[in-house]
Design a protein around this motif. Structure first.
Motif, PDB file in Angstrom:
ATOM      1  N   LEU A 150       4.309 -42.451  11.238  1.00 54.40           N
ATOM      2  CA  LEU A 150       3.372 -42.175  12.329  1.00 54.40           C
ATOM      3  C   LEU A 150       2.350 -41.095  11.976  1.00 54.40           C
ATOM      4  CD1 LEU A 150       5.518 -42.260  15.598  1.00 54.40           C
ATOM      5  CD2 LEU A 150       3.947 -43.974  14.732  1.00 54.40           C
ATOM      6  N   LEU A 151       2.799 -40.013  11.379  1.00 53.66           N
ATOM      7  CA  LEU A 151       1.915 -38.874  11.165  1.00 53.66           C
ATOM      8  C   LEU A 151       1.107 -38.952   9.873  1.00 53.66           C
ATOM      9  CD1 LEU A 151       4.185 -35.964  12.433  1.00 53.66           C
ATOM     10  CD2 LEU A 151       2.431 -37.253  13.666  1.00 53.66           C
ATOM     11  N   ASP A 152       1.505 -39.848   8.960  1.00 59.73           N
ATOM     12  CA  ASP A 152       0.769 -39.985   7.710  1.00 59.73           C
ATOM     13  C   ASP A 152      -0.633 -40.529   8.012  1.00 59.73           C
ATOM     14  OD1 ASP A 152       0.415 -39.882   4.933  1.00 59.73           O
ATOM     15  OD2 ASP A 152       0.871 -42.024   4.754  1.00 59.73           O
ATOM     16  N   GLY A 153      -1.647 -39.748   7.742  1.00 58.64           N
ATOM     17  CA  GLY A 153      -3.033 -40.140   8.007  1.00 58.64           C
ATOM     18  C   GLY A 153      -3.504 -39.871   9.423  1.00 58.64           C
ATOM     19  N   ALA A 154      -2.661 -39.245  10.226  1.00 56.85           N
ATOM     20  CA  ALA A 154      -3.039 -38.995  11.625  1.00 56.85           C
ATOM     21  C   ALA A 154      -4.205 -38.018  11.729  1.00 56.85           C
ATOM     22  CB  ALA A 154      -1.844 -38.480  12.419  1.00 56.85           C
ATOM     23  N   GLN A 155      -4.260 -37.020  10.847  1.00 54.05           N
ATOM     24  CA  GLN A 155      -5.369 -36.045  10.900  1.00 54.05           C
ATOM     25  C   GLN A 155      -6.711 -36.743  10.654  1.00 54.05           C
ATOM     26  OE1 GLN A 155      -5.289 -33.232  12.132  1.00 54.05           O
ATOM     27  NE2 GLN A 155      -3.370 -32.211  11.691  1.00 54.05           N
ATOM     28  N   ASP A 156      -6.753 -37.688   9.719  1.00 57.93           N
ATOM     29  CA  ASP A 156      -7.984 -38.433   9.459  1.00 57.93           C
ATOM     30  C   ASP A 156      -8.380 -39.270  10.670  1.00 57.93           C
ATOM     31  OD1 ASP A 156      -8.042 -37.375   6.895  1.00 57.93           O
ATOM     32  OD2 ASP A 156      -6.978 -39.100   6.027  1.00 57.93           O
ATOM     33  N   LYS A 157      -7.388 -39.911  11.295  1.00 57.97           N
ATOM     34  CA  LYS A 157      -7.664 -40.712  12.484  1.00 57.97           C
ATOM     35  C   LYS A 157      -8.136 -39.837  13.635  1.00 57.97           C
ATOM     36  CE  LYS A 157      -4.289 -44.206  11.206  1.00 57.97           C
ATOM     37  NZ  LYS A 157      -2.975 -44.787  11.514  1.00 57.97           N
ATOM     38  N   LEU A 158      -7.570 -38.631  13.751  1.00 57.55           N
ATOM     39  CA  LEU A 158      -8.012 -37.706  14.800  1.00 57.55           C
ATOM     40  C   LEU A 158      -9.440 -37.254  14.554  1.00 57.55           C
ATOM     41  CD1 LEU A 158      -4.781 -35.591  15.298  1.00 57.55           C
ATOM     42  CD2 LEU A 158      -5.901 -37.031  16.998  1.00 57.55           C
ATOM     43  N   ALA A 159      -9.802 -36.995  13.289  1.00 56.01           N
ATOM     44  CA  ALA A 159     -11.178 -36.597  12.969  1.00 56.01           C
ATOM     45  C   ALA A 159     -12.144 -37.726  13.310  1.00 56.01           C
ATOM     46  CB  ALA A 159     -11.285 -36.222  11.493  1.00 56.01           C
ATOM     47  N   LYS A 160     -11.758 -38.957  13.011  1.00 55.29           N
ATOM     48  CA  LYS A 160     -12.599 -40.109  13.357  1.00 55.29           C
ATOM     49  C   LYS A 160     -12.734 -40.239  14.874  1.00 55.29           C
ATOM     50  CE  LYS A 160     -12.967 -45.096  12.687  1.00 55.29           C
ATOM     51  NZ  LYS A 160     -13.184 -45.411  14.079  1.00 55.29           N
ATOM     52  N   ALA A 161     -11.653 -39.979  15.607  1.00 56.36           N
ATOM     53  CA  ALA A 161     -11.690 -40.059  17.072  1.00 56.36           C
ATOM     54  C   ALA A 161     -12.628 -39.006  17.651  1.00 56.36           C
ATOM     55  CB  ALA A 161     -10.286 -39.899  17.645  1.00 56.36           C
TER      56      ALA A 161
END
Length: 186
Positions: free
Chosen positions: A89-100
């Motif tokens: 779940l958390l792998d790559g979540a920071q990138d997805k949050l930045a895109k959001a």
């Protein structure tokens, strides 16, 4: 959906401790059938946990849209559950949050441009904003017997529907728009 037992809630609290970074069960958003895990480091990201008879269902959510879903057995240890959460779940979540964040900023810009557009039209004719923001309708127009609406479709293109025009007014309007675009018919 099944309600959480005290043992299952204790397991989730242990998972939060193992995840670190301030992970906790958000008591304000949680209910007896749904627990919400949050962290201040992952702002706008939450993990919604529901419980069935044999497994936890974990749904990663960014803002208001779902990101990823995993199912984990109740019999797994808190260490194994936290490892799966980090990996799946958390792998790559920071990138997805930045895109959001970028998507939210773009949407705010679109809303601001839409407001300017409606204000500019409002200087020419009577304008009514739509009641619900989720539709493609930008506004309704009304001026001296002419009515209609402006709709947004396909990126930054707009569609205008007018009623109450005479045949001569329609011809003039189409001629005016074609001159604006530089299309001259001989």
């Amino acid at each position: 959906m099944k309600e959480f037992s005290n043992q299952q809630i204790t397991t989730l609290e242990q998972v939060c401790l193992l995840l670190g970074d301030g992970w906790h069960i958000d008591r304000l958003k949680s209910e007896q059938w749904r627990q919400v895990l949050r962290s201040p480091e992952y702002r706008h990201y939450s993990i919604i946990v529901t419980c069935s008879y044999h497994q936890f269902r974990l749904l990663g959510v960014i803002g208001h849209s779902s990101d990823n879903v995993i199912n984990i057995s109740h019999s797994r240890t808190p260490t194994a559950i936290s490892r799966d959460i980090r990996k799946r779940l958390l792998d790559g979540a920071q990138d997805k949050l930045a895109k959001a964040v970028i998507d939210r900023e773009r949407e705010a810009e679109r809303q601001q441009v839409k407001g300017w557009f409606i204000d500019a039209l409002g200087r020419l004719v009577s304008v009514e904003r739509p009641r619900y923001g989720h539709s493609d309708r930008v506004c309704e127009l009304n001026h001296e017997g002419i009515g209609g609406e402006v709709q947004r479709y396909c990126y930054d293109n707009y569609k205008i529907n007018l009623k109450g025009l005479t045949m001569d007014e329609v011809i003039r309007l189409v001629g005016f728009i074609s001159q604006l675009r530089g299309q001259r018919n001989v």
